[in-house]
Design an enzyme around this catalytic site. Structure first.
Site, PDB file in Angstrom:
ATOM      1  N   TYR A 278       7.205   8.535  -1.084  1.00 31.18           N
ATOM      2  CA  TYR A 278       7.329   7.219  -1.729  1.00 31.18           C
ATOM      3  C   TYR A 278       7.336   6.132  -0.661  1.00 31.18           C
ATOM      4  O   TYR A 278       8.229   6.083   0.176  1.00 31.18           O
ATOM      5  CB  TYR A 278       8.626   7.215  -2.521  1.00 31.18           C
ATOM      6  CG  TYR A 278       8.885   6.055  -3.441  1.00 31.18           C
ATOM      7  CD1 TYR A 278       8.731   4.735  -3.041  1.00 31.18           C
ATOM      8  CD2 TYR A 278       9.346   6.281  -4.730  1.00 31.18           C
ATOM      9  CE1 TYR A 278       8.994   3.683  -3.894  1.00 31.18           C
ATOM     10  CE2 TYR A 278       9.625   5.233  -5.596  1.00 31.18           C
ATOM     11  CZ  TYR A 278       9.454   3.942  -5.171  1.00 31.18           C
ATOM     12  OH  TYR A 278       9.732   2.913  -6.014  1.00 31.18           O
ATOM     13  N   TYR A 326      -2.239   1.582  -3.623  1.00 30.67           N
ATOM     14  CA  TYR A 326      -2.671   2.062  -4.941  1.00 30.67           C
ATOM     15  C   TYR A 326      -2.074   1.197  -6.037  1.00 30.67           C
ATOM     16  O   TYR A 326      -2.769   0.414  -6.690  1.00 30.67           O
ATOM     17  CB  TYR A 326      -2.238   3.525  -5.114  1.00 30.67           C
ATOM     18  CG  TYR A 326      -2.573   4.122  -6.470  1.00 30.67           C
ATOM     19  CD1 TYR A 326      -3.868   4.101  -6.968  1.00 30.67           C
ATOM     20  CD2 TYR A 326      -1.578   4.718  -7.250  1.00 30.67           C
ATOM     21  CE1 TYR A 326      -4.167   4.661  -8.208  1.00 30.67           C
ATOM     22  CE2 TYR A 326      -1.870   5.291  -8.481  1.00 30.67           C
ATOM     23  CZ  TYR A 326      -3.168   5.253  -8.958  1.00 30.67           C
ATOM     24  OH  TYR A 326      -3.463   5.797 -10.177  1.00 30.67           O
TER      25      TYR A 326
END
Lengths: 379, 133
Positions: A278, A326
């Site tokens: 993450y 993204y």
């Protein structure tokens, strides 16, 4: 849990990602849920377990028309969905339910039907952090980093390199928000947000959602998609105040969660073919590589600089482009899980050839919590 | 715009009362002698409720920081530090570094600091400045 006793049989993101001003938070949850149900060949009536964060599992169950025998509203920030996977696996194995739907939706950019960022002034964060001008993650998650850079001998260029290489992955992903190549200089010359963090070292802010459907491995072969098995899971929490984390150079929650997942799966970092860490900010992959045992402390920046995690490298990392390129709705963990599942199904836009084991490692809050899920595609 | 201020609770009132009179009050365990922060009525190291409040030295070093270039409206318009200092007594706390330029050149990790208080109505906030400045 017993490795490979539980499988992901449905996985999908919202139909659109990015800027979705015509959908509210709960609408994004539902869009992702309906896509995941279709992916699994199920309807809401087939679901008997619901887990979510950001919304109440009550709201999601009612909105979708589900009558659950198990619900989980664990909300520890962006890694909540990793914890939901872990809890769902335990619940299914215990017989509390058979088929679990985990949903995420967030109107991070358009703010349709979502609350604001803030803490009660009587909370510990409200008393001992908010008065000094912290605003949101860019001024909180970044607080330990100057100490980390000094302790490890890392530089601003090392932080920038993380963003540059993730942009290379994003270029391979048609759904990525930002695909144009960037250089270390581009990152260092992008607007200063909170020294030493420039804009391109910080995640995007977008709208979107995702959902997963889990069931027992013995049922998994009856579904239309190739099952993705869960080999091991871990979770931990540390502190709601970043200023009080035990060690500014290493996350205790990362270490505990990662160790638990690897032990449960019976594997070591050397066995991993594909990795998601993450990346709300550029320092997180560095901490993650070290705290999960992929790199020794002090070697993560060089490992990335030497292109080990880049396209063509030995350890494909954040292959969807990550939170940096993204998408990042606020609680990004769901998108890391989605990319792991795509890689294990063999359908990712930037597919790691022959990958058999994938690790998805999440963070919640500002190093407050962590969750780790290890997937495999062999039963 | 008024500065965002803490709302003390019964467990933290002594800390904020101390700031009002120019004292940085910490707590320590009378059983294991551990000093700790933020305030709570028991020792996080050993769980004992036998804890005492004492005035800290106010000496610290700069442990980590950012310089926020997008200040919250109540923090003014100029870039400012948000720092964590390591108190001489052991605990770390968040604060702002004042009394020096808010630049990476002026803010050096491990530089010696001392506490200073600024009053905002009913609350005084503990800030830190370069030692001897």
């Amino acid at each position: 849990m017993k490795p490979r006793s539980i499988a992901v049989v449905g996985a999908a993101e919202t139909t659109r990602l990015g800027r979705i001003p015509d959908m509210s938070v709960i609408g994004l949850h539902a869009d992702a849920a309906l896509n995941a149900l279709a992916d699994a060949g199920l309807t809401a009536k087939d679901i008997d377990g619901v887990a979510t964060a950001g919304e109440s599992p009550v709201a999601i169950a009612h909105y979708l028309g589900i009558t659950p025998t198990w619900a989980d509203g664990t909300a520890v920030g962006g890694c909540s969905f990793m914890l939901h996977v872990r809890h769902a696996a335990a619940a299914i194995n215990e017989g509390l339910c058979k088929t679990v739907l985990i949903t995420h939706g967030e109107s991070g950019r358009s703010r349709v039907g979502s609350g604001g960022f803030g803490r009660a002034p009587s909370s510990l964060m409200g008393q001992f952090e908010m008065p000094f001008g912290v605003t949101s993650p860019p001024t909180m998650f970044t607080i330990p980093v100057m100490r980390y850079l000094k302790a490890r001998g890392y530089t601003e260029e090392d932080l920038a390199t993380v963003a540059v290489i993730q942009r290379e992955w994003a270029a391979l992903n048609p759904r990525a928000s930002f695909k144009d190549p960037i250089t270390v200089d581009d990152v260092l010359n992008s607007p200063m947000i909170a020294w030493p963090f420039r804009m391109l070292m910080c995640c995007l802010v977008t709208d979107g959602g995702g959902a997963l459907i889990l069931t027992s491995a013995d049922r998994a072969k009856d579904f239309p998609q190739k099952p993705v098995y869960i080999l091991g899971t871990g979770e931990s929490v540390e502190t709601p105040m970043v200023s009080q984390m035990e060690d500014f150079t290493s996350s205790r929650a990362f270490r505990v969660s990662g160790r638990k997942a690897f032990d449960e799966a019976g594997i070591s970092p050397a066995d991993v073919d594909h990795l998601m860490i993450y990346d709300a900010f550029a320092h997180l992959p560095l901490y993650g590589l070290e705290d999960l045992g992929f790199c020794k402390p002090g070697e993560a920046a060089g490992f990335i600089r030497d292109r080990n995690t880049a396209p063509g490298g030995v350890l494909p990392l954040n292959t969807n482009g990550g939170g940096l390129s993204y998408m990042h709705s606020g609680m990004y963990g769901m998108y890391a899980l989605q990319e792991s599942v795509r890689q294990m199904r063999g359908i990712a836009p930037a597919q790691a050839p022959g990958a058999k084991i994938a690790v998805s490692h999440g963070v919640g809050g500002m190093f407050a919590a962590s969750g780790t899920v290890i997937f495999g595609n062999e039963s | 715009m008024d500065r965002t201020l803490p709302q003390p609770t019964p467990e933290t009132q002594h800390f904020w009362d101390g700031c009002k009179v120019g004292e940085l009050r910490l707590q320590r365990c009378t059983a294991c002698r551990e000093s700790y922060f933020p305030p709570r009525p028991f020792c996080p190291a050993c769980g004992s409720r036998a804890v005492e409040i004492y005035p800290a030295s106010g000496k610290a070093t700069l442990y980590s920081f950012v310089i926020n270039h997008r200040p919250r409206p109540d923090m003014g318009a100029e870039p400012h530090s948000i720092a964590v200092v390591a108190l001489a007594e052991g605990p770390r706390m968040m604060t702002n570094i004042v009394g020096c330029p808010q630049t990476p050149e002026a803010l050096q990790l491990d530089m010696p600091l001392e506490v200073t208080f600024e009053t905002f109505g009913a609350i005084a906030l503990p800030f830190f400045k370069p030692a001897g400045a």
